[in-house]
Scaffold this motif. Structure first.
Motif, PDB file in Angstrom:
ATOM      1  N   TYR A   1       0.837  -1.207   0.000  1.00  0.00           N
ATOM      2  CA  TYR A   1       0.000   0.000   0.000  1.00  0.00           C
ATOM      3  C   TYR A   1       0.873   1.259   0.000  1.00  0.00           C
ATOM      4  O   TYR A   1       0.626   2.198  -0.771  1.00  0.00           O
ATOM      5  CB  TYR A   1      -0.913  -0.001   1.228  1.00  0.00           C
ATOM      6  CG  TYR A   1      -1.981   1.071   1.187  1.00  0.00           C
ATOM      7  CD1 TYR A   1      -3.266   0.780   0.771  1.00  0.00           C
ATOM      8  CD2 TYR A   1      -1.687   2.388   1.569  1.00  0.00           C
ATOM      9  CE1 TYR A   1      -4.255   1.757   0.724  1.00  0.00           C
ATOM     10  CE2 TYR A   1      -2.660   3.376   1.516  1.00  0.00           C
ATOM     11  CZ  TYR A   1      -3.943   3.050   1.099  1.00  0.00           C
ATOM     12  OH  TYR A   1      -4.899   4.030   1.041  1.00  0.00           O
ATOM     13  N   LYS A   2       1.895   1.266   0.822  1.00  0.00           N
ATOM     14  CA  LYS A   2       2.756   2.450   0.952  1.00  0.00           C
ATOM     15  C   LYS A   2       3.492   2.749  -0.352  1.00  0.00           C
ATOM     16  O   LYS A   2       3.517   3.894  -0.822  1.00  0.00           O
ATOM     17  CB  LYS A   2       3.769   2.240   2.080  1.00  0.00           C
ATOM     18  CG  LYS A   2       4.657   3.448   2.340  1.00  0.00           C
ATOM     19  CD  LYS A   2       5.623   3.179   3.481  1.00  0.00           C
ATOM     20  CE  LYS A   2       6.797   2.336   3.000  1.00  0.00           C
ATOM     21  NZ  LYS A   2       7.860   2.216   4.031  1.00  0.00           N
TER      22      LYS A   2
ATOM     23  N   ASN B   1       1.006   3.780  -3.201  1.00  0.00           N
ATOM     24  CA  ASN B   1       0.468   5.110  -2.912  1.00  0.00           C
ATOM     25  C   ASN B   1       1.497   6.192  -3.229  1.00  0.00           C
ATOM     26  O   ASN B   1       1.163   7.246  -3.798  1.00  0.00           O
ATOM     27  CB  ASN B   1       0.059   5.182  -1.444  1.00  0.00           C
ATOM     28  CG  ASN B   1      -0.704   6.453  -1.116  1.00  0.00           C
ATOM     29  OD1 ASN B   1      -1.722   6.755  -1.728  1.00  0.00           O
ATOM     30  ND2 ASN B   1      -0.204   7.226  -0.160  1.00  0.00           N
ATOM     31  N   LYS B   2       2.752   5.917  -2.929  1.00  0.00           N
ATOM     32  CA  LYS B   2       3.827   6.870  -3.226  1.00  0.00           C
ATOM     33  C   LYS B   2       4.013   7.039  -4.733  1.00  0.00           C
ATOM     34  O   LYS B   2       4.393   8.118  -5.209  1.00  0.00           O
ATOM     35  CB  LYS B   2       5.126   6.388  -2.579  1.00  0.00           C
ATOM     36  CG  LYS B   2       6.253   7.404  -2.615  1.00  0.00           C
ATOM     37  CD  LYS B   2       7.457   6.919  -1.832  1.00  0.00           C
ATOM     38  CE  LYS B   2       8.580   7.959  -1.880  1.00  0.00           C
ATOM     39  NZ  LYS B   2       9.766   7.506  -1.103  1.00  0.00           N
TER      40      LYS B   2
ATOM     41  N   GLN C   1      -4.087   5.266  -7.272  1.00  0.00           N
ATOM     42  CA  GLN C   1      -5.276   5.528  -6.459  1.00  0.00           C
ATOM     43  C   GLN C   1      -5.848   4.191  -5.986  1.00  0.00           C
ATOM     44  O   GLN C   1      -6.402   3.424  -6.779  1.00  0.00           O
ATOM     45  CB  GLN C   1      -6.320   6.285  -7.278  1.00  0.00           C
ATOM     46  CG  GLN C   1      -5.821   7.575  -7.905  1.00  0.00           C
ATOM     47  CD  GLN C   1      -5.487   8.627  -6.863  1.00  0.00           C
ATOM     48  OE1 GLN C   1      -6.280   8.874  -5.955  1.00  0.00           O
ATOM     49  NE2 GLN C   1      -4.319   9.227  -6.975  1.00  0.00           N
TER      50      GLN C   1
END
Length: 415
Positions: free
Chosen positions: A216-217, A220-221, A225
Motif C-alpha cells: 500500500y505504501k 500510494n507513493k 489511487q
C-alpha cells in the motif's frame, strides 16, 4: 502404462519431466497451445518490459530425446471414463491413467459487460492484446483535442488487489513516470490516473500484514489511487461502476479479480466442488473415479490437515503435486501403496515496483532491495530453457538500467 496428461502448466509439466525416461510408461501431454508458459511474468509482457518468447517454450523442443514423451495439440472436449478414452478437438486418445492439470481461467462472476469489455491476463494472447490496447489508447489520446477524452483514454483501472493486480499497478505507474514524457510529450500535462480496486480490506490478501502495508505504501507513493473494500460491478459506455456508487471514466479495465477451474466434461457431477475445482482424495485421485487424477489449481484437496479448505492456487502447490503424483504412479505400477500428498509451504512473494518487493517466509519477512533480488532470482530459476533464462536476465538488466525498453510495438494479426 499409457498416461495422458491434459495441460502443460507447472503441474502437468513437472509430472511429465519426473516420468521422462521411464520405459515402462508412455506419456502423451495434451495442450491447446504448443508451448509451456510461465504465467507469473505475463504482466511484464503486457507492459512491454520483456518479450513473450522469454517466458514460453515449445513442448516439442522440450521433449526432444525423451522417447516416452509425446505431445498432442488439442483441447479436451469430453472424458469417456467407461472406455478409458478422451475426445479432443483433434482426435480421440486412449489411456490407462488420465491426469487433469488444466489450471484455471478468468472468473467474471457473471458480469457480462465486464466479460465483454475488460482485459484479462491469463494467456500470452491476453498479454499482447493488453499491450496493444494500452499503446493504441496512448496514440488516440495524442490525436484527440477533447481534454475529457484525453484523460479517459489514459485512465487505467485494475480490478483485483492480489499479487497480479499489485504487480501490474506498480509496473504501469513506473512506466508512466519514466516513459510518457519521453514518448508522448503531448500528454505530459494530462491528469490521468491508475486506480487499483480491491474488494478486500488490504492488498495482497493471502500475505502477511507487513507485506500488505508495504504494498500500500509503495503504490500510494507512486501515485496509484487505491480503493479498498470496493468491487467493480459494471462497465457501461466507458464508465466503470463501483460497489460504492462511484463511477470512473476509463478506456482500460484490467481484470485480475479471480479465477475459476477449467471444466473437464465427462466427470461425475459429484466430483466438482467450490470454484468448479475437481474434488480429489489424499492421492489426488478424482472422487468417483478409478484411474483419473487431478493436480494443480484445478483440484480441490481437503485431506491435508494444514489446509482443510483446500490448497492455495499457487505455482508451488502445482509443482509439488506434479512431482508427488509421479512418485505415486510409479508405486501404482509396481503394486505398492500410494503416499498421501502434503504441501510444504516455502513462503510467498510479490514485486511492487522497481527495487521494491516483499517476501514472506514461514518464519520471517523482509522487503525492499533484498526482497527484489530474491524475487528476480526465484522467477528466473523455473523458466524453461537456459537460453530463455539468459535472455530474460539480459532483458531485465538492460530495461532496468535504461528505464526505456524497446518492446513498445503495436502488433496486430490480420482479422
Amino acid at each position: 502404462m499409457k498416461i495422458i496428461i491434459i495441460g502443460g502448466g507447472f503441474a502437468g509439466l513437472n509430472l511429465a519431466n519426473q516420468l521422462a525416461g521411464n520405459q515402462l510408461i508412455d506419456i502423451t501431454l495434451v495442450d491447446k497451445n504448443n508451448y509451456h508458459l510461465f504465467p507469473p511474468l505475463l504482466y511484464q509482457v503486457s507492459t512491454a518490459f520483456i518479450e513473450a518468447s522469454n517466458i514460453s517454450y515449445p513442448f516439442r523442443r522440450m521433449f526432444q530425446y525423451k522417447e516416452n514423451l509425446r505431445f498432442h495439440l488439442g483441447e479436451l472436449k469430453n472424458i469417456v471414463a467407461s472406455s478409458n478414452r478422451i475426445e479432443t478437438s483433434d482426435g480421440d486418445l486412449y489411456y490407462d491413467c488420465l491426469i487433469l492439470a488444466m489450471g484455471t481461467e478468468t472468473n467474471y462472476f457473471g458480469l457480462e459487460n465486464i466479460k465483454r469489455h475488460a482485459l484479462p491476463m491469463k494467456t500470452i494472447d491476453d498479454a499482447i492484446h493488453l499491450r496493444n490496447h494500452l499503446l493504441l489508447n496512448a496514440e488516440k489520446a495524442v490525436r484527440t483535442n477533447d481534454p475529457v477524452d484525453k484523460v479517459k483514454l489514459q485512465n487505467i483501472v485494475i480490478s483485483g488487489g492480489g499479487p497480479t493486480g499489485v504487480e501490474v499497478s506498480g509496473m504501469l505507474a513506473e512506466m508512466i513516470h519514466s516513459l510518457v514524457n519521453k514518448d508522448y510529450p503531448e500528454l505530459k500535462n494530462t491528469n490521468a490516473n491508475i486506480y487499483l480496486i480491491s474488494s478486500g480490506n488490504a492488498l495482497l490478501g493471502p500475505m502477511s500484514a507487513k507485506s500488505q502495508a508495504e504494498a500500500y505504501k509503495v503504490l500510494n507513493k507512486l501515485g496509484v489511487q487505491i480503493k479498498l473494500n470496493t468491487a467493480v460491478k459494471d462497465y457501461i459506455d466507458g464508465d466503470i461502476c463501483l460497489s460504492t456508487g462511484e463511477c470512473i471514466s476509463a478506456a482500460t479495465l484490467v481484470w485480475t479479480s479471480g479465477v475459476i477451474a477449467r471444466q473437464a466434461p465427462g466427470l461425475p457431477d459429484t466430483s466438482t466442488g467450490r470454484g468448479k475445482r475437481i474434488i480429489v482424495d489424499e492421492f489426488n485421485k478424482v472422487k468417483g473415479t478409478q484411474n483419473i487424477f487431478a493436480i494443480g489449481d484445478q483440484c480441490l484437496q481437503t485431506t491435508d490437515v494444514d489446509y482443510p479448505n483446500g490448497h492455495p492456487q499457487l505455482a508451488q502447490v502445482a509443482i509439488q503435486q506434479g512431482i508427488h503424483l509421479a512418485l505415486n504412479l510409479k508405486l501404482l505400477q509396481s503394486g505398492q501403496a500410494l503416499k498421501a500428498f502434503k504441501y510444504k509451504n516455502k513462503g510467498s512473494m510479490a514485486i511492487i515496483s522497481k527495487y521494491k518487493a516483499v517476501v514472506d517466509l514461514p518464519k520471517t519477512f523482509f522487503k525492499g532491495l533484498p526482497a527484489w533480488f530474491v524475487w528476480l532470482f526465484v522467477h528466473i530459476i523455473p523458466i524453461v530453457g537456459f537460453g530463455n533464462k539468459a535472455k530474460l536476465a539480459c532483458n531485465w538488466f538492460w530495461s532496468l538500467i535504461t528505464n526505456d525498453p524497446t518492446l513498445r510495438l503495436i502488433i496486430r494479426p490480420k482479422k
